[in-house]
Design a protein around this motif. Structure first.
Motif, mmCIF file in Angstrom:
data_model
loop_
_atom_site.group_PDB
_atom_site.id
_atom_site.type_symbol
_atom_site.label_atom_id
_atom_site.label_comp_id
_atom_site.label_asym_id
_atom_site.label_seq_id
_atom_site.Cartn_x
_atom_site.Cartn_y
_atom_site.Cartn_z
ATOM 1 N N GLU A 202 12.803 -81.554 66.234
ATOM 2 C CA GLU A 202 13.093 -82.447 67.638
ATOM 3 C C GLU A 202 11.955 -81.101 68.330
ATOM 4 O O GLU A 202 10.922 -81.457 68.451
ATOM 5 C CB GLU A 202 14.392 -81.832 68.373
ATOM 6 N N ASN A 203 12.493 -80.366 67.487
ATOM 7 C CA ASN A 203 10.936 -78.692 68.340
ATOM 8 C C ASN A 203 9.412 -78.234 67.686
ATOM 9 O O ASN A 203 9.274 -77.239 68.256
ATOM 10 C CB ASN A 203 11.571 -77.426 68.476
ATOM 11 N N ALA A 204 9.337 -79.574 66.590
ATOM 12 C CA ALA A 204 8.477 -79.451 65.759
ATOM 13 C C ALA A 204 7.010 -79.569 66.189
ATOM 14 O O ALA A 204 6.778 -80.476 67.185
ATOM 15 C CB ALA A 204 8.288 -79.742 64.695
ATOM 16 N N VAL A 205 5.807 -78.564 66.061
ATOM 17 C CA VAL A 205 4.832 -79.600 66.157
ATOM 18 C C VAL A 205 4.005 -78.769 65.469
ATOM 19 O O VAL A 205 3.981 -78.146 64.174
ATOM 20 C CB VAL A 205 4.355 -77.626 67.317
ATOM 21 N N PHE A 206 3.088 -79.316 66.019
ATOM 22 C CA PHE A 206 1.738 -79.782 64.391
ATOM 23 C C PHE A 206 -0.048 -79.699 65.420
ATOM 24 O O PHE A 206 0.262 -79.813 66.376
ATOM 25 C CB PHE A 206 1.575 -81.306 63.926
ATOM 26 N N SER A 207 -0.885 -79.066 64.232
ATOM 27 C CA SER A 207 -1.986 -79.499 64.978
ATOM 28 C C SER A 207 -2.520 -80.924 63.882
ATOM 29 O O SER A 207 -2.182 -80.801 63.171
ATOM 30 C CB SER A 207 -2.572 -77.848 64.008
ATOM 31 N N ALA A 208 -4.016 -80.921 64.450
ATOM 32 C CA ALA A 208 -4.477 -82.332 63.369
ATOM 33 C C ALA A 208 -4.542 -81.972 62.264
ATOM 34 O O ALA A 208 -4.968 -82.722 61.363
ATOM 35 C CB ALA A 208 -5.905 -82.148 64.686
ATOM 36 N N SER A 209 -4.758 -80.767 61.875
ATOM 37 C CA SER A 209 -4.487 -80.556 60.306
ATOM 38 C C SER A 209 -3.991 -80.365 59.794
ATOM 39 O O SER A 209 -4.351 -80.596 58.146
ATOM 40 C CB SER A 209 -5.569 -78.816 60.378
ATOM 41 N N GLY A 210 -2.475 -80.356 60.206
ATOM 42 C CA GLY A 210 -0.959 -80.622 59.193
ATOM 43 C C GLY A 210 -0.332 -79.006 59.420
ATOM 44 O O GLY A 210 0.143 -79.934 59.097
ATOM 45 N N CYS A 211 -0.682 -78.071 60.279
ATOM 46 C CA CYS A 211 -0.047 -76.528 59.913
ATOM 47 C C CYS A 211 1.134 -77.687 61.642
ATOM 48 O O CYS A 211 1.224 -77.916 62.189
ATOM 49 C CB CYS A 211 -1.113 -75.837 60.127
ATOM 50 N N LYS A 212 2.609 -77.091 60.920
ATOM 51 C CA LYS A 212 3.476 -76.872 61.546
ATOM 52 C C LYS A 212 4.089 -75.895 61.778
ATOM 53 O O LYS A 212 4.223 -75.255 60.671
ATOM 54 C CB LYS A 212 4.337 -78.261 60.632
#
Length: 397
Positions: A101-111
């Motif tokens: 629910e709180n996870a955030v991603f960059s477009a590169s896939g890093c989480k």
């Protein structure tokens, strides 16, 4: 650029900051306005990419249970799929899974997720990825001469070496960050703006598919290769747990897109071992190792991913701790955005994929200012050849 189509529960009841720093209600009061902004952003990108494909900005669209239950939000998701089916550009983050629910991603896939203190604000805001060190997995196969004990011994050494390199970078930034990065290291109320100590540290794996196939001598779909892949993931998890105590809690293995590493490492192995011995992707003139995980669709009018491919991805979920990016190849097939959205809902609701994007190879003609969803050698409109440019976001990965 991240888009959230519904107000997250953890900020919904917080005071909204308006003009001049004054509070103006709560964030939940602005649900309609935020949805309108998201819709307009997608419309602008669709218009700007109509003549020529855009590579930036990349949109990361988070899909939650609340999003799929809101008809207005689903209408915006459908609009995003119209952009995805023709231009790519949109990345989908599955936030339905428990703990995401709180996870955030960059477009590169890093989480980043709330895995350190349990506080989403502390763990995911004002921080990022400290760095990425890439390990050449096929090289370890060749050096170990396909002996399993030697393979995992060398892998452990390389993993620790990568962890030490990232730790050295952390210490360097900690010591010299004030002069090297003055803006993000400025202090307020005793805290620096950028939380360096909360950064993730990624040990990237180049050539995962090539290495397991070379080691076993069989396709990744074969049972023996799958078993070795699972054993490899388990060992990486063990290394992570061991070295995280010394080199940082957010030390993660991952398979993330790295164009430079994928090509350079393959070229070095071809030079060392010869083109006949090295298993690589691409061509003899332009070899590279895979640093992405790709899925292809079954032939047919409706987009479906083979169950065997999804099963393999499920087995490799241990590589997703620090991030992931699954690329679904649409190739030159024609699909409607409604059909593509059905596939996305299927993947999200059944928790098959965590973070994914649809990829198209496109050709643009600078002479007639038109683009086509396929790789072309001659412009169908004006007949020119030298004016064509091929766009593929993950051509050498």
């Amino acid at each position: 650029m991240g888009l959230e189509l519904t107000i997250p529960k953890f900020v919904a009841d917080k005071a909204a900051i308006g003009p001049n720093g004054k509070t103006c209600g709560k964030y939940v009061d602005f649900a309609e306005e935020s949805l309108l902004i998201a819709s307009l952003i997608i419309e602008v990108l669709a218009e700007e990419s109509s003549p020529k494909p855009l590579l930036n900005p990349k949109l990361v669209l988070r899909i939650t249970k609340e999003t799929l239950a809101d008809e207005n939000a689903k209408a915006v998701i459908l609009k995003a799929h119209s952009l995805a089916v023709n231009k790519g550009l949109v990345y989908f983050a599955n936030a339905i899974q428990k703990g995401e629910e709180n996870a955030v991603f960059s477009a590169s896939g890093c989480k980043l997720e709330a895995d350190l203190t349990g506080d989403w604000e502390t763990d995911t805001l004002r921080t990022g990825c400290l760095g990425v060190v890439t390990i050449n997995l096929p090289r370890i196969v060749y050096e170990s001469e396909k002996d399993k004990n030697n393979f995992f011994r060398i892998l452990k050494e390389r993993y620790e070496m990568a962890a030490r390199a990232l730790r050295i970078k952390y210490r360097g930034l900690k010591q010299h960050g004030k002069s090297a990065l003055p803006f993000i290291t400025q202090r307020s109320n005793g805290d620096t703006y950028f939380r360096l100590e909360y950064c993730s540290r990624i040990v990237n794996l180049a050539g995962f598919r090539e290495s397991v196939e070379t080691f076993c001598g069989k396709s990744i779909n074969h049972d023996e290769t799958r078993a070795f892949s699972e054993e490899l993931v388990k060992n990486l998890a063990s290394f992570r747990n061991k070295f995280s105590r010394r080199h940082g809690k957010r030390l993660f293995p991952a398979v993330l897109h790295s164009f430079e590493a994928s090509t350079r490492l393959a070229q070095l192995d071809v030079e060392k071992y010869g083109v006949a011995k090295v298993k690589f992707s691409g061509t003899r003139e332009h070899p590279f190792y895979s640093t992405t995980r790709r899925l292809s669709l079954q032939d047919g009018d409706f987009p479906i991913i083979p169950s065997e491919s999804l099963e393999i991805e499920h087995k490799l979920k241990g590589l997703n701790t620090g991030g992931s990016l699954i690329i679904i190849e649409l190739e030159d097939k024609e699909y409607t955005h409604e059909d593509l959205m059905k596939l996305t809902e299927h993947l999200v609701k059944n928790r098959y994929l965590e973070f994914f994007t649809y990829n198209r190879t496109m050709t643009y003609c600078s002479n007639c200012k038109k683009s086509w969803v396929e790789a072309l050698h001659k412009c169908p409109s004006c007949g020119s050849m030298s004016t064509l440019t091929t766009f593929d976001r993950f051509a050498s990965a």
